[in-house]
Design a protein around this motif. Sequence first.
Motif, PDB file in Angstrom:
ATOM      1  N   ALA A 176       0.849  -1.019  -0.053  1.00 24.01           N
ATOM      2  CA  ALA A 176      -0.055  -0.021   0.012  1.00 24.01           C
ATOM      3  C   ALA A 176       0.882   1.387   0.038  1.00 24.01           C
ATOM      4  O   ALA A 176       0.522   2.213  -0.756  1.00 24.01           O
ATOM      5  CB  ALA A 176      -1.029  -0.110   1.322  1.00 24.01           C
ATOM      6  N   LYS A 177       1.766   1.271   0.782  1.00 26.70           N
ATOM      7  CA  LYS A 177       2.730   2.345   0.819  1.00 26.70           C
ATOM      8  C   LYS A 177       3.509   2.880  -0.456  1.00 26.70           C
ATOM      9  O   LYS A 177       3.612   3.812  -0.706  1.00 26.70           O
ATOM     10  CB  LYS A 177       3.736   2.362   1.758  1.00 26.70           C
ATOM     11  CG  LYS A 177       5.032   3.304   2.012  1.00 26.70           C
ATOM     12  CD  LYS A 177       6.150   2.833   3.040  1.00 26.70           C
ATOM     13  CE  LYS A 177       7.111   3.907   2.914  1.00 26.70           C
ATOM     14  NZ  LYS A 177       8.298   3.517   3.948  1.00 26.70           N
ATOM     15  N   MET A 178       3.886   1.657  -1.045  1.00 26.32           N
ATOM     16  CA  MET A 178       4.460   1.726  -2.495  1.00 26.32           C
ATOM     17  C   MET A 178       3.697   1.788  -3.680  1.00 26.32           C
ATOM     18  O   MET A 178       4.029   1.899  -4.881  1.00 26.32           O
ATOM     19  CB  MET A 178       5.585   0.587  -2.617  1.00 26.32           C
ATOM     20  CG  MET A 178       6.676   0.257  -1.624  1.00 26.32           C
ATOM     21  SD  MET A 178       7.437  -1.267  -1.461  1.00 26.32           S
ATOM     22  CE  MET A 178       8.427  -1.062  -3.119  1.00 26.32           C
ATOM     23  N   ALA A 179       2.136   1.869  -3.403  1.00 25.69           N
ATOM     24  CA  ALA A 179       1.268   1.885  -4.425  1.00 25.69           C
ATOM     25  C   ALA A 179       1.438   1.098  -5.470  1.00 25.69           C
ATOM     26  O   ALA A 179       1.090   1.140  -6.802  1.00 25.69           O
ATOM     27  CB  ALA A 179       1.193   3.458  -4.890  1.00 25.69           C
ATOM     28  N   ILE A 180       1.783  -0.299  -5.030  1.00 29.50           N
ATOM     29  CA  ILE A 180       1.852  -1.537  -5.855  1.00 29.50           C
ATOM     30  C   ILE A 180       0.372  -2.223  -5.711  1.00 29.50           C
ATOM     31  O   ILE A 180       0.192  -2.714  -4.823  1.00 29.50           O
ATOM     32  CB  ILE A 180       3.081  -2.441  -5.447  1.00 29.50           C
ATOM     33  CG1 ILE A 180       4.284  -1.587  -5.827  1.00 29.50           C
ATOM     34  CG2 ILE A 180       3.206  -3.597  -6.418  1.00 29.50           C
ATOM     35  CD1 ILE A 180       5.548  -2.260  -5.290  1.00 29.50           C
ATOM     36  N   THR A 181      -0.045  -2.487  -6.874  1.00 29.61           N
ATOM     37  CA  THR A 181      -1.432  -3.368  -6.919  1.00 29.61           C
ATOM     38  C   THR A 181      -1.170  -4.686  -7.790  1.00 29.61           C
ATOM     39  O   THR A 181      -2.314  -5.338  -7.945  1.00 29.61           O
ATOM     40  CB  THR A 181      -2.490  -2.305  -7.653  1.00 29.61           C
ATOM     41  OG1 THR A 181      -1.950  -2.072  -9.113  1.00 29.61           O
ATOM     42  CG2 THR A 181      -2.566  -1.146  -6.667  1.00 29.61           C
ATOM     43  N   ASP A 182      -0.053  -4.792  -8.615  1.00 26.00           N
ATOM     44  CA  ASP A 182       0.124  -6.175  -9.306  1.00 26.00           C
ATOM     45  C   ASP A 182       0.791  -7.073  -8.827  1.00 26.00           C
ATOM     46  O   ASP A 182       1.252  -8.167  -9.266  1.00 26.00           O
ATOM     47  CB  ASP A 182       0.700  -5.575 -10.688  1.00 26.00           C
ATOM     48  CG  ASP A 182       2.168  -5.240 -10.630  1.00 26.00           C
ATOM     49  OD1 ASP A 182       2.512  -5.122  -9.329  1.00 26.00           O
ATOM     50  OD2 ASP A 182       2.837  -5.372 -11.545  1.00 26.00           O
ATOM     51  N   ILE A 183       0.880  -7.151  -7.208  1.00 26.70           N
ATOM     52  CA  ILE A 183       1.352  -8.375  -6.480  1.00 26.70           C
ATOM     53  C   ILE A 183       0.320  -8.672  -5.465  1.00 26.70           C
ATOM     54  O   ILE A 183      -0.200  -8.054  -5.048  1.00 26.70           O
ATOM     55  CB  ILE A 183       2.611  -7.745  -5.752  1.00 26.70           C
ATOM     56  CG1 ILE A 183       3.719  -7.701  -6.694  1.00 26.70           C
ATOM     57  CG2 ILE A 183       3.250  -8.652  -4.637  1.00 26.70           C
ATOM     58  CD1 ILE A 183       5.221  -7.154  -6.130  1.00 26.70           C
ATOM     59  N   LYS A 184       0.206 -10.025  -5.448  1.00 20.33           N
ATOM     60  CA  LYS A 184      -0.837 -10.495  -4.441  1.00 20.33           C
ATOM     61  C   LYS A 184      -0.446 -11.634  -3.622  1.00 20.33           C
ATOM     62  O   LYS A 184       0.581 -12.350  -3.797  1.00 20.33           O
ATOM     63  CB  LYS A 184      -2.226 -11.180  -5.571  1.00 20.33           C
ATOM     64  CG  LYS A 184      -1.631 -12.255  -6.478  1.00 20.33           C
ATOM     65  CD  LYS A 184      -2.740 -12.682  -7.307  1.00 20.33           C
ATOM     66  CE  LYS A 184      -2.351 -13.780  -8.138  1.00 20.33           C
ATOM     67  NZ  LYS A 184      -3.202 -14.432  -9.278  1.00 20.33           N
ATOM     68  N   GLN A 185      -1.111 -11.972  -2.483  1.00 17.92           N
ATOM     69  CA  GLN A 185      -0.855 -13.000  -1.830  1.00 17.92           C
ATOM     70  C   GLN A 185      -1.537 -14.332  -2.221  1.00 17.92           C
ATOM     71  O   GLN A 185      -2.648 -14.284  -2.425  1.00 17.92           O
ATOM     72  CB  GLN A 185      -1.448 -12.651  -0.484  1.00 17.92           C
ATOM     73  CG  GLN A 185      -0.997 -13.419   0.769  1.00 17.92           C
ATOM     74  CD  GLN A 185      -1.588 -12.675   2.104  1.00 17.92           C
ATOM     75  OE1 GLN A 185      -2.198 -13.580   2.803  1.00 17.92           O
ATOM     76  NE2 GLN A 185      -1.823 -11.443   2.230  1.00 17.92           N
ATOM     77  N   LEU A 186      -0.923 -15.499  -2.318  1.00 17.94           N
ATOM     78  CA  LEU A 186      -1.287 -16.651  -2.663  1.00 17.94           C
ATOM     79  C   LEU A 186      -2.332 -17.383  -1.416  1.00 17.94           C
ATOM     80  O   LEU A 186      -1.773 -17.011  -0.322  1.00 17.94           O
ATOM     81  CB  LEU A 186      -0.469 -17.789  -3.213  1.00 17.94           C
ATOM     82  CG  LEU A 186       0.097 -17.086  -4.395  1.00 17.94           C
ATOM     83  CD1 LEU A 186       0.990 -18.407  -5.096  1.00 17.94           C
ATOM     84  CD2 LEU A 186      -0.844 -16.770  -5.631  1.00 17.94           C
ATOM     85  N   ASP A 187      -3.294 -18.176  -1.675  1.00 18.50           N
ATOM     86  CA  ASP A 187      -4.040 -18.773  -0.757  1.00 18.50           C
ATOM     87  C   ASP A 187      -2.944 -19.823   0.000  1.00 18.50           C
ATOM     88  O   ASP A 187      -2.072 -20.489  -0.753  1.00 18.50           O
ATOM     89  CB  ASP A 187      -5.178 -19.594  -1.183  1.00 18.50           C
ATOM     90  CG  ASP A 187      -6.398 -18.678  -1.824  1.00 18.50           C
ATOM     91  OD1 ASP A 187      -6.221 -17.543  -1.053  1.00 18.50           O
ATOM     92  OD2 ASP A 187      -6.911 -18.933  -2.417  1.00 18.50           O
ATOM     93  N   GLY A 188      -3.312 -20.145   1.203  1.00 17.42           N
ATOM     94  CA  GLY A 188      -2.406 -21.370   1.783  1.00 17.42           C
ATOM     95  C   GLY A 188      -1.122 -20.590   2.339  1.00 17.42           C
ATOM     96  O   GLY A 188      -0.389 -19.628   1.847  1.00 17.42           O
TER      97      GLY A 188
END
Length: 246
Positions: A176-188
């Motif tokens: 959020a601080k770096m304004a990055i929206t194309d990295i996501k957390q995988l399930d598990g």
Amino acid sequence: MAQEACKHLLASGNPQYPPYLWRAPEDEGRLVGANAEMMQWLSKEIGIPIEVRYVGPWGRVQEEVRAGKVDLIAGAFFTVPRTEYMDYFHPPFRDTRSAVWTKDGSKLKYRKWGDLQGRQGVTVINNSFGEEFDRYARENLKITQVASLEQAIQILQKGRADYLVYEDSPGDAFLAKMAITDIKQLDGAVAKEPLYLTLSHKSACNTPELRGKLARAVYKLSRTTQMNDWIGQSIQLWRKQNVPGQ
């Protein structure tokens, strides 16, 4: 003699760890966040002032505790090597969840540790994800360690790593601080690990009396929901200080 020396305690921790700990923008020598709030509460409980200070990156913090220059770590996972230089207080004050992060469009499917084999990972140096995963990673995975979470995120974003291993709440906060929206957390989860308060073996204040006071205070805290309140407040503070448009 030890009791006479113990009029003040110095605490530190991972400075890239929102909402638990981060450097205060107005005074970068000070750490703020939920764990810093906990240390102020702890100070009142044991009757000794506790200063929560930035002493360097997470690896440096552990070196300072090993040397007895820092008394307390405000939040550490349990590993056997760390017991050689610090005492852990039970029960833990928080449970955390570590995750695998990838760029959008990644074909990596994560269900178990073995799914990471043959791929290049990145994480932050001297970070532990619990004794079992640390051992598995050393023996089976290729994970580069870098100095900061921001650097690790940039490496992932540039495609120089296939995945990042880091905890969920701090990861979300830095994206959020770096304004990055194309990295996501995988399930598990890679690991679910408890966070402990620790005291350096070489601290001038490490006496049976102080250990007893700390143990009683940590137990008292575990019987409340106070930590949840501090985390909620700290998420709001982090966003106000760091997230564009907040």
